[in-house]
Design a protein around this motif. Structure first.
Motif, PDB file in Angstrom:
ATOM      1  N   PHE A  54       6.308  -3.558   7.941  1.00  0.00           N
ATOM      2  CA  PHE A  54       6.547  -2.467   7.014  1.00  0.00           C
ATOM      3  C   PHE A  54       6.244  -1.103   7.632  1.00  0.00           C
ATOM      4  CE2 PHE A  54       6.898  -5.780   3.976  1.00  0.00           C
ATOM      5  CZ  PHE A  54       7.574  -5.258   2.881  1.00  0.00           C
ATOM      6  N   CYS A  55       5.500  -1.077   8.733  1.00  0.00           N
ATOM      7  CA  CYS A  55       5.268   0.198   9.419  1.00  0.00           C
ATOM      8  C   CYS A  55       6.588   0.807   9.866  1.00  0.00           C
ATOM      9  CB  CYS A  55       4.317   0.017  10.593  1.00  0.00           C
ATOM     10  SG  CYS A  55       4.824  -1.258  11.774  1.00  0.00           S
ATOM     11  N   CYS A 106       1.235  -0.019   6.810  1.00  0.00           N
ATOM     12  CA  CYS A 106       0.716  -1.138   7.598  1.00  0.00           C
ATOM     13  C   CYS A 106       0.309  -2.283   6.682  1.00  0.00           C
ATOM     14  CB  CYS A 106      -0.474  -0.658   8.424  1.00  0.00           C
ATOM     15  SG  CYS A 106      -1.305  -1.947   9.354  1.00  0.00           S
ATOM     16  N   VAL A 107       0.797  -3.476   6.974  1.00  0.00           N
ATOM     17  CA  VAL A 107       0.505  -4.643   6.123  1.00  0.00           C
ATOM     18  C   VAL A 107      -0.995  -4.930   6.094  1.00  0.00           C
ATOM     19  CG1 VAL A 107       0.914  -7.122   5.829  1.00  0.00           C
ATOM     20  CG2 VAL A 107       2.789  -5.626   6.537  1.00  0.00           C
ATOM     21  N   GLN A 112      -7.594  -4.142   3.970  1.00  0.00           N
ATOM     22  CA  GLN A 112      -8.583  -3.618   4.904  1.00  0.00           C
ATOM     23  C   GLN A 112      -7.994  -2.390   5.589  1.00  0.00           C
ATOM     24  OE1 GLN A 112      -9.057  -6.042   8.640  1.00  0.00           O
ATOM     25  NE2 GLN A 112      -7.920  -7.576   7.452  1.00  0.00           N
ATOM     26  N   PRO A 113      -8.789  -1.639   6.345  1.00  0.00           N
ATOM     27  CA  PRO A 113      -8.249  -0.445   6.994  1.00  0.00           C
ATOM     28  C   PRO A 113      -7.048  -0.757   7.872  1.00  0.00           C
ATOM     29  CG  PRO A 113     -10.640  -0.430   7.097  1.00  0.00           C
ATOM     30  CD  PRO A 113     -10.247  -1.775   6.560  1.00  0.00           C
ATOM     31  N   TRP A 328       0.490   0.110  -2.250  1.00  0.00           N
ATOM     32  CA  TRP A 328       1.051  -0.180  -0.932  1.00  0.00           C
ATOM     33  C   TRP A 328       2.499  -0.614  -1.103  1.00  0.00           C
ATOM     34  CZ3 TRP A 328       3.380  -4.421   1.173  1.00  0.00           C
ATOM     35  CH2 TRP A 328       3.534  -4.404   2.571  1.00  0.00           C
ATOM     36  N   PRO A 329       3.445  -0.203  -0.245  1.00  0.00           N
ATOM     37  CA  PRO A 329       3.287   0.562   0.996  1.00  0.00           C
ATOM     38  C   PRO A 329       3.557   2.059   0.846  1.00  0.00           C
ATOM     39  CG  PRO A 329       5.482  -0.363   0.952  1.00  0.00           C
ATOM     40  CD  PRO A 329       4.827  -0.757  -0.361  1.00  0.00           C
TER      41      PRO A 329
END
Length: 489
Positions: A54-55, A106-107, A112-113, A328-329
């Protein structure tokens, strides 16, 4: 309460800055910290090489993020940098200036970060510069076609590099005395040192791109003349018309648009201008607008020696974590602390500007304060709440409220260019305007946006121009004019 001019007097409910600006010596060197190789490789190793990355959706350039992350993790920095350059002409710029919508997509960021993609990109660009100058890639063969690009911001420069490498003769026209647009004159050196731009321009000159400065198209040369002398013209002038604040007192001395302040200071720092006409030294500075431009004004005012710096934002203070309204995203609206914020100043939210306070006597027609009120939301509108007015002392007010669109600069009269309902240059699905052979890329056609969108549009517009001239093209077109990032609300 009010004087005959309709302004609250500065003696009524005056608010002084809560915290004085500390006295210190501050230079204009870039505020940056390089990441150690071990930390960099650890971050790159966190990339999961997702089946559906997905980025890619978050980055309009289509950067091959999982691939250069994997190469970075393996220590193959040259290969990683080459992979990045295959989709991004200027990673040395995006690694410093892009807000990284890729990280929001970012998935890994679901629970998490996210991977620090922007930092990996910045380090890859640093690796390239550590190795020396950027290696020129001149075309193997030249065509007979000539292309003029008006504007030397990221969209214009990206289009110029792509078309030059395709073999066309490209000339970039810039009305200022040096190439770079707002990259050079709008962004302070403590965020982007100008030698970085110069190193890229050296590469482009060696590839064959021609740069012509101090020429304003529409005035020194007409658009019609340019269209006659070149096979194609790209309008890449950006969105430079500042948004106004229609409140009483907005024409007082001491009230300026942020870009007036920043561009002049950049010229002084560069040595092309001797003195400042807008100087924050010893003054109480109020900045309206809490975005990147406002942050740049903070850092610049502090370096000039401001007595105090206060930033006012009309909306609520964003949270530190993603809200339900930005799942997200999508790219969330978060409370951001840039280096300028850490250096000093106050930030106030839910502050609606009512008017600018006019001085009296010798201070007549000069701003001496800003009347603000708490923001309340009424029928979906943000309005000043009656009865909450107060005055903040101000000797210098900077309006960092964004931009409304491109300057017309004779486009309508000289080549009959049409504009859309938002004031941007209208274009079809291939970046061409209603006038044959005239194209538009970047903020001039899209409206105020991110540097990655400007570069992506410059690359895509170059592909359209190449196809227009040659009948076909092998240049990549990462985005279409109608594309909008779903991760940016």
């Amino acid at each position: 309460m009010a004087d005959p001019r309709g302004f609250l007097k500065v003696t009524e409910r005056v608010t002084q800055p809560k915290r004085p600006v500390p006295v210190r010596l501050m230079d204009y060197k870039e505020v940056v910290e390089r990441q150690k190789n071990g930390t960099l490789q650890q971050q790159a190793s966190r990339c999961m090489d997702c089946g559906i990355p997905f980025c890619h959706q978050g980055c309009p350039l289509g950067n091959l993020i999982p691939e250069f992350n994997d190469l970075t993790y393996k220590g193959r920095m040259d290969d990683a940098a080459a992979r990045l350059l295959s989709t991004n002409n200027f990673p040395e710029l995006t690694g410093k200036l892009c807000p990284a919508p890729c990280e929001s997509s970012c998935v890994l960021g679901i629970n998490q970060p996210a991977v620090t993609i922007k930092q990996v990109e910045a380090e890859l660009a640093g690796h390239l510069m550590d190795a020396g100058d950027f290696v020129p890639q001149p075309p193997a063969r030249h065509t007979e076609h000539r292309v003029a690009i008006v504007g030397s911001g990221p969209a214009g420069l990206a289009a110029a590099q792509q078309l030059t490498r395709a073999g066309h003769t490209v000339a970039v026209y810039e009305r200022d005395e040096a190439i770079g647009g707002l990259l050079r004159f709008g962004i302070p050196d403590f965020k982007l040192e100008k030698q970085i731009i110069d190193r890229r321009l050296t590469q482009m000159r060696e590839e064959g791109t021609i740069f012509r400065t101090g020429i304003e198209i529409g005035k020194d040369i007409t658009w019609k003349q340019l269209q006659r002398d070149y096979d194609a013209v790209i309008v890449a002038t950006g969105a430079t018309v500042p948004r106004e604040l229609p409140v009483p007192g907005n024409k007082l001395d001491g009230v300026h648009h942020a870009m007036e302040f920043l561009t002049e200071n950049n010229r002084v720092v560069a040595g092309s201008k001797a003195t400042r006409t807008i100087d924050a030294k010893g003054k109480h500075v109020v900045i309206l607008g809490g975005g990147d431009t406002g942050s740049d004004c903070i850092g610049t005012a502090l370096r000039q020696g401001a007595a105090s710096v206060t930033t006012l934002a009309i909306g609520k203070q964003p949270g530190t974590e993603r809200s339900e309204n930005h799942p997200w995203p999508m790219m969330p609206v978060l409370f951001e602390v840039q280096s300028s914020h850490e250096e000093g100043g106050e930030r106030t939210y839910l502050a609606s500007t009512v008017n600018f306070v006019n001085g009296e006597g010798t201070e007549q027609n000069k701003v001496i304060g800003v009347t603000v009120a708490e923001t309340e939301f009424v029928a979906g509108k943000r309005l000043p709440k009656p009865g909450t007015e107060r005055v903040i002392t101000a000797d210098l007010v900077l309006l960092a409220l964004g931009f409304t669109g491109p300057e017309i600069s004779g486009l309508d009269e000289q080549v009959s260019i049409e504009f859309d309902n938002r004031g941007n240059v209208a274009r079809d699905g291939y970046y061409m305007t209603n006038t044959e052979s005239v194209f538009v890329a970047g903020d001039a056609g899209r409206g105020q946006s991110l540097i990655v969108w400007a570069i992506a549009e410059g690359r895509a517009c170059a592909a359209s121009v190449d196809k227009f001239l040659m009948g076909s093209t092998t240049l990549p077109a990462p985005v279409a004019p109608t594309d909008r990032a779903i991760s940016i609300i």
